[in-house]
Write an enzyme that holds these catalytic residues in place. Structure first.
Site, PDB file in Angstrom:
ATOM      1  N   SER A   1       0.852  -1.192   0.000  1.00 34.45           N
ATOM      2  CA  SER A   1       0.000   0.000   0.000  1.00 34.45           C
ATOM      3  C   SER A   1       0.883   1.236   0.000  1.00 34.45           C
ATOM      4  O   SER A   1       2.113   1.135   0.041  1.00 34.45           O
ATOM      5  CB  SER A   1      -0.878   0.005   1.253  1.00 34.45           C
ATOM      6  OG  SER A   1      -0.054   0.244   2.381  1.00 34.45           O
ATOM      7  N   LYS A   2       0.239   2.386  -0.027  1.00 33.57           N
ATOM      8  CA  LYS A   2       0.984   3.649  -0.048  1.00 33.57           C
ATOM      9  C   LYS A   2       1.993   3.728   1.088  1.00 33.57           C
ATOM     10  O   LYS A   2       3.104   4.205   0.937  1.00 33.57           O
ATOM     11  CB  LYS A   2       0.012   4.819   0.086  1.00 33.57           C
ATOM     12  CG  LYS A   2      -0.727   5.069  -1.198  1.00 33.57           C
ATOM     13  CD  LYS A   2      -1.001   6.562  -1.372  1.00 33.57           C
ATOM     14  CE  LYS A   2      -1.643   6.817  -2.709  1.00 33.57           C
ATOM     15  NZ  LYS A   2      -3.061   7.106  -2.634  1.00 33.57           N
ATOM     16  N   ARG A   3       1.554   3.246   2.214  1.00 31.95           N
ATOM     17  CA  ARG A   3       2.380   3.257   3.409  1.00 31.95           C
ATOM     18  C   ARG A   3       3.734   2.566   3.167  1.00 31.95           C
ATOM     19  O   ARG A   3       4.746   2.905   3.764  1.00 31.95           O
ATOM     20  CB  ARG A   3       1.579   2.522   4.485  1.00 31.95           C
ATOM     21  CG  ARG A   3       2.148   2.384   5.849  1.00 31.95           C
ATOM     22  CD  ARG A   3       1.035   1.930   6.788  1.00 31.95           C
ATOM     23  NE  ARG A   3       0.385   0.699   6.300  1.00 31.95           N
ATOM     24  CZ  ARG A   3       0.774  -0.519   6.619  1.00 31.95           C
ATOM     25  NH1 ARG A   3       1.802  -0.708   7.403  1.00 31.95           N
ATOM     26  NH2 ARG A   3       0.128  -1.571   6.154  1.00 31.95           N
TER      27      ARG A   3
ATOM     28  N   GLY B   1       5.304   2.483   0.315  1.00 35.89           N
ATOM     29  CA  GLY B   1       6.029   3.008  -0.840  1.00 35.89           C
ATOM     30  C   GLY B   1       5.369   2.624  -2.151  1.00 35.89           C
ATOM     31  O   GLY B   1       6.001   2.652  -3.198  1.00 35.89           O
TER      32      GLY B   1
END
Ligand code: GLU
Length: 466
Positions: free
Chosen positions: A238-240, A242
């Site tokens: 996920s965005k978390r 990267g």
């Protein structure tokens, strides 16, 4: 047979490393087999597709050098074609109009759930001959009711689906627009795709797509469903973790070849080789060797590989990347000699080109701001005395080269019975502003005589004033 692969992203989110790896595998396989690689933007979901996402796909692929031989095609520009094929399928009996209303389908679903059956469309309208007044029908594909669909997947092996488990897929909505799985089928057929390499979240779509392809008289392509990339903690990337736009890696100073090298090795290996050039990847890659287990994204390893690629590259090849990073810091330089010199002297100390650019500001500024701690330690008392002596000897050098500069520092150190570091440190702080820099002789050579001496003078002045 010429191999034809495609990358078919939906521009509903920004292209991130997961998509890039799928693109890479498709591109590599085409290159390896001397085939063609097609880029197709699957933008039929008009509500969720964005222009920004399309831009990231096009710019990202260009930055990565994953050049397409054909495309980009856009599904939204092919609606006439889809409409024709739907017409053909209706005419041939491979598709039919379904007039079931949402309420009826919901009721059916509830009954099935109550009976603990898997909810599915039971084919109520399959044999209907008359339209139902006042209802705009959808079009459904007439899926075979018996037998199996066997996917000989290059990654997952043989996967068998029962046709009885597959219900009749809607291929056109009541407003006539085609649905996603149908567009993929028409495109894969029209574009002559021989190998579909995609995320394994699509494996369940494959038997339906194969049935539709066969109904259209086509031989299904070979499929290879590649595993997902997970975050370092094992959760979906996920965005978390990267999973940001691929263009962010450009901004952060990664080399495209390093990112591709990192991604190719996630779930694929070739002996114990870690570092691959693009050519080596093409020569060694085979989709059959991709494993089916999901792999975790490891940012540390990506950083390590990035530095490996920086170390191995021809300095001239890195110049455009360094220039781009320097421009972001407000420095515009076309001095090829200086830029290459910086690369050679800085790359052992920087894992990214962004870091290299940041560490190299002092080459481009008129003067340097000296770190007060470093000044207190190295530009006071004995340090200042050393600096004055170095300055005098350097000024007398006939040739401003790293070798000659090194000679000066070395001689002075020997004469004073001091270590080279002791002599070099005040110089380093005076010209770079900090106590950490590439070798001081190379640094001074690159900076040039005039600017180097001016900085030594400035340090001497402010040192004696303070
Ligand atoms: N558009 C799909 C996606 O972005 C890929 C479909 C395919 O490769 O068949 O997930």
């Amino acid at each position: 047979m010429t191999v034809v692969t495609r990358f078919a992203p939906s521009p509903t989110g920004l292209l991130h490393v997961g998509g890039v790896r799928t693109a890479l595998y498709s591109w590599l396989y085409a290159r390896r087999m001397g085939g063609r690689f097609i880029l197709r933007v699957e933008d039929t979901d008009r509500e969720r597709s964005t222009e920004e996402a399309v831009r990231v796909i096009l710019e990202g692929m260009a930055w990565l050098g994953l050049t397409a031989d054909e495309g980009p095609y856009y599904q939204t520009q092919r609606f006439d074609r889809y409409r024709d094929v739907i017409g053909q399928m209706l005419a041939s009996g491979h598709a039919y109009h379904c007039y079931c209303t949402k309420e009826e389908l919901d009721a059916l679903r509830e009954q099935q759930i109550a009976r603990k059956e898997k909810p599915r469309y039971t084919g109520l309208c399959r044999d209907r001959t008359e339209p139902r007044p006042g209802v705009q029908p959808v079009v459904r594909f007439r899926n075979p009711t018996e037998g199996t669909v066997v996917v000989e997947d290059l990654v997952h092996g043989t996967v068998t689906f029962q046709n009885s488990e597959l219900d009749d897929l809607i291929i056109a909505r009541s407003d006539g627009t085609p649905t996603y799985n149908f567009c993929v089928v028409v495109d894969d057929k029209d574009m002559g795709i021989t190998h579909v390499i995609r995320g394994d979240d699509h494996l369940n779509n494959t038997p339906r797509q194969m049935n539709m392809l066969r109904a259209l008289g086509a031989t299904p392509p070979v499929y290879a469903h590649v595993p997902m990339i997970l975050g370092p903690d094992g959760a979906k990337l996920s965005k978390r973790h990267g999973a940001v736009s691929v263009l962010q890696y450009e901004e952060e100073g990664y080399l495209p070849d390093a990112l591709l090298n990192y991604l190719v090795r996630l779930g694929w290996s070739h002996g114990d080789q870690e570092v691959f050039t693009r050519e080596e990847m093409i020569a060694a890659f085979d989709i059959k060797d991709v494993g089916k287990a999901a792999s975790a994204f490891n940012p540390e390893k990506l950083l390590w590989l990035n530095q490996q690629h920086m170390m191995r590259a021809e300095p001239a090849a890195l110049v455009p990347y360094l220039k781009a990073q320097l421009r972001r810091l407000g420095f515009d330089s076309d001095d090829q000699r200086l830029l290459e010199g910086i690369i050679v002297s800085q790359r052992e100390r920087a894992k990214t080109l962004k870091e290299m650019a940041q560490n190299s500001r002092f080459f481009f500024t008129e003067t340097v701001d000296i770190d007060p701690k470093a000044a207190a330690k190295h530009l006071s008392g004995a340090g200042l005395g050393l600096l004055a002596q170095v300055r005098e000897r350097l000024a007398a050098l006939p040739h401003w080269t790293a070798g000659a500069i090194h000679g000066v520092l070395n001689e002075l150190a020997t004469a004073l019975g001091a270590g080279l570091g002791k002599v070099a440190q005040p110089v380093r702080v005076a010209v770079t502003g900090t106590a950490v820099s590439p070798p001081i002789d190379a640094t001074l050579e690159l900076l040039g005589r005039e600017r180097s001496l001016a900085r030594l003078d400035a340090a001497l002045r402010s040192g004696s004033a303070g």
